[in-house]
Motif scaffolding. Structure first.
Motif, PDB file in Angstrom:
ATOM      1  N   PRO A 221       0.419   3.213 -10.964  1.00  0.00           N
ATOM      2  CA  PRO A 221       1.858   3.973 -10.028  1.00  0.00           C
ATOM      3  C   PRO A 221       0.334   3.860  -8.922  1.00  0.00           C
ATOM      4  O   PRO A 221      -0.322   4.300  -9.121  1.00  0.00           O
ATOM      5  CB  PRO A 221       1.117   5.870 -10.445  1.00  0.00           C
ATOM      6  CG  PRO A 221       1.083   5.567 -12.249  1.00  0.00           C
ATOM      7  CD  PRO A 221       0.039   3.956 -12.348  1.00  0.00           C
ATOM      8  N   ALA A 222       1.517   3.772  -8.079  1.00  0.00           N
ATOM      9  CA  ALA A 222       0.787   3.341  -6.816  1.00  0.00           C
ATOM     10  C   ALA A 222      -0.033   5.017  -6.260  1.00  0.00           C
ATOM     11  O   ALA A 222      -1.064   4.207  -5.061  1.00  0.00           O
ATOM     12  CB  ALA A 222       1.897   3.442  -5.428  1.00  0.00           C
ATOM     13  N   ALA A 223       0.261   5.688  -6.200  1.00  0.00           N
ATOM     14  CA  ALA A 223      -0.310   7.099  -6.287  1.00  0.00           C
ATOM     15  C   ALA A 223      -2.222   7.066  -6.579  1.00  0.00           C
ATOM     16  O   ALA A 223      -3.217   7.627  -6.289  1.00  0.00           O
ATOM     17  CB  ALA A 223      -0.510   8.396  -6.736  1.00  0.00           C
ATOM     18  N   GLN A 224      -1.946   6.505  -7.732  1.00  0.00           N
ATOM     19  CA  GLN A 224      -3.046   6.408  -9.180  1.00  0.00           C
ATOM     20  C   GLN A 224      -3.828   5.209  -8.625  1.00  0.00           C
ATOM     21  O   GLN A 224      -4.611   5.570  -8.479  1.00  0.00           O
ATOM     22  CB  GLN A 224      -2.764   6.193 -10.530  1.00  0.00           C
ATOM     23  CG  GLN A 224      -3.608   6.734 -11.450  1.00  0.00           C
ATOM     24  CD  GLN A 224      -3.496   5.644 -12.499  1.00  0.00           C
ATOM     25  OE1 GLN A 224      -2.738   6.447 -12.675  1.00  0.00           O
ATOM     26  NE2 GLN A 224      -3.989   4.541 -12.977  1.00  0.00           N
ATOM     27  N   LEU A 225      -3.120   3.943  -8.150  1.00  0.00           N
ATOM     28  CA  LEU A 225      -4.409   3.480  -7.728  1.00  0.00           C
ATOM     29  C   LEU A 225      -4.474   3.936  -6.230  1.00  0.00           C
ATOM     30  O   LEU A 225      -5.849   3.093  -5.241  1.00  0.00           O
ATOM     31  CB  LEU A 225      -3.535   1.526  -7.282  1.00  0.00           C
ATOM     32  CG  LEU A 225      -2.957   0.477  -8.741  1.00  0.00           C
ATOM     33  CD1 LEU A 225      -2.270   0.130  -7.854  1.00  0.00           C
ATOM     34  CD2 LEU A 225      -4.095   0.749  -8.908  1.00  0.00           C
ATOM     35  N   ALA A 226      -4.285   4.166  -5.298  1.00  0.00           N
ATOM     36  CA  ALA A 226      -5.089   5.035  -3.754  1.00  0.00           C
ATOM     37  C   ALA A 226      -6.512   5.534  -4.069  1.00  0.00           C
ATOM     38  O   ALA A 226      -6.605   5.995  -3.253  1.00  0.00           O
ATOM     39  CB  ALA A 226      -3.169   5.473  -3.194  1.00  0.00           C
ATOM     40  N   THR A 227      -5.865   6.490  -5.290  1.00  0.00           N
ATOM     41  CA  THR A 227      -7.434   6.953  -5.084  1.00  0.00           C
ATOM     42  C   THR A 227      -8.445   6.597  -6.585  1.00  0.00           C
ATOM     43  O   THR A 227      -9.668   7.261  -6.485  1.00  0.00           O
ATOM     44  CB  THR A 227      -6.634   8.893  -6.354  1.00  0.00           C
ATOM     45  OG1 THR A 227      -6.336   8.511  -7.090  1.00  0.00           O
ATOM     46  CG2 THR A 227      -5.596   9.216  -5.120  1.00  0.00           C
ATOM     47  N   ASP A 228      -8.139   5.394  -6.842  1.00  0.00           N
ATOM     48  CA  ASP A 228      -9.029   5.093  -7.211  1.00  0.00           C
ATOM     49  C   ASP A 228     -10.365   4.229  -6.741  1.00  0.00           C
ATOM     50  O   ASP A 228     -10.240   3.454  -5.657  1.00  0.00           O
ATOM     51  CB  ASP A 228      -8.548   3.118  -8.081  1.00  0.00           C
ATOM     52  CG  ASP A 228      -9.124   2.437  -9.029  1.00  0.00           C
ATOM     53  OD1 ASP A 228     -10.201   2.003  -8.992  1.00  0.00           O
ATOM     54  OD2 ASP A 228      -9.116   3.195 -10.572  1.00  0.00           O
TER      55      ASP A 228
END
Length: 242
Positions: A221-228
């Motif tokens: 999910p894009a939101a998850q990648l943004a916080t990786d």
């Protein structure tokens, strides 16, 4: 339609002895925005061009539940549209004529649907309506990008692929373009967005893939990648790789 518009599996592209894409796999669902981020030279544009049939490839491209093996025109007729990085407008033609050409590959639209589609594009991009009689070569960078997207929409795609839509645009214009892209979700079109501006891409996308040296190295999910932490350090300029 819900569910996958595009399914790519074990996708490989070679430039001579160089493997530009190596076993890439991704899905795009109707009404969803999927982004592929990564550094220059990672193979992002190669991915889009190969899906579109511009480049020879190996592997599977399944579009609208059918294996896609036709050429570029066949893919456009079936509902694929690509907005290339260089936009490739006809500079000496008017905005309106550029749009009309976007429907030309669809015989059903040429027989009467083009006007209604053009009016929809003008509602989406009021600035293009204001400049409909202006030559495309005289438009600003942001207006040229709007025209390139509008021309692709004239073919009523089920899959819209965008190659670096923010390239060369001022930050304020980038926000406007991405706001428009986000709004296209409501039309039900599946969007595959290739971007070097990872921050903007992940903000607008539902799902994301990280492509590095021809391989998908991360997805989610894009939101998850943004916080990786790896994505933040490498592509968002935050923190350290750890």
């Amino acid at each position: 339609m819900t569910g996958p518009v595009l399914q790519v599996r074990d996708f490989c592209v070679d430039y001579g002895q160089v493997r530009a894409l190596d076993g890439a796999a991704l899905d795009v669902d109707a009404g969803r925005i999927v982004t592929v981020i990564g550094p220059n030279g990672a193979g992002k544009s190669t991915l889009l061009n190969a899906i579109m049939g511009v480049l020879p490839s190996r592997g599977s491209v399944r579009f609208l539940d059918r294996d896609e093996q036709g050429g570029i025109e066949a893919r456009v007729r079936r509902g694929m549209s690509l907005v290339p990085e260089k936009r490739e407008l006809f500079a000496s033609m008017t905005v309106e004529d550029n749009l009309v050409l976007g429907a030309w590959v669809r015989p059903d639209l040429r027989r009467g649907g083009a006007d209604a589609t053009r009016d929809e594009v003008f509602r989406l991009f009021p600035r293009l309506h204001e400049r409909r009689g202006q030559l495309a070569g005289t438009l600003s960078g942001g207006e040229r990008q709007m025209l390139a997207i509008g021309r692709a929409l004239m073919a009523r795609p089920r899959l819209l692929m965008l190659d670096e839509p923010s390239l060369g645009l001022a930050p304020l214009v980038v926000r406007e373009i991405f706001h428009i892209i986000a709004g296209l979700r409501d039309s039900g079109v599946g969007i595959l967005l290739v971007e070097q501006n990872a921050r903007a891409a992940l903000q607008v996308a539902d799902h994301g893939y990280v492509l590095e040296t021809g391989r998908i190295t991360l997805q989610g999910p894009a939101a998850q990648l943004a916080t990786d932490p790896r994505v933040a350090a490498t592509y968002l300029g935050l923190g350290s790789a750890g």
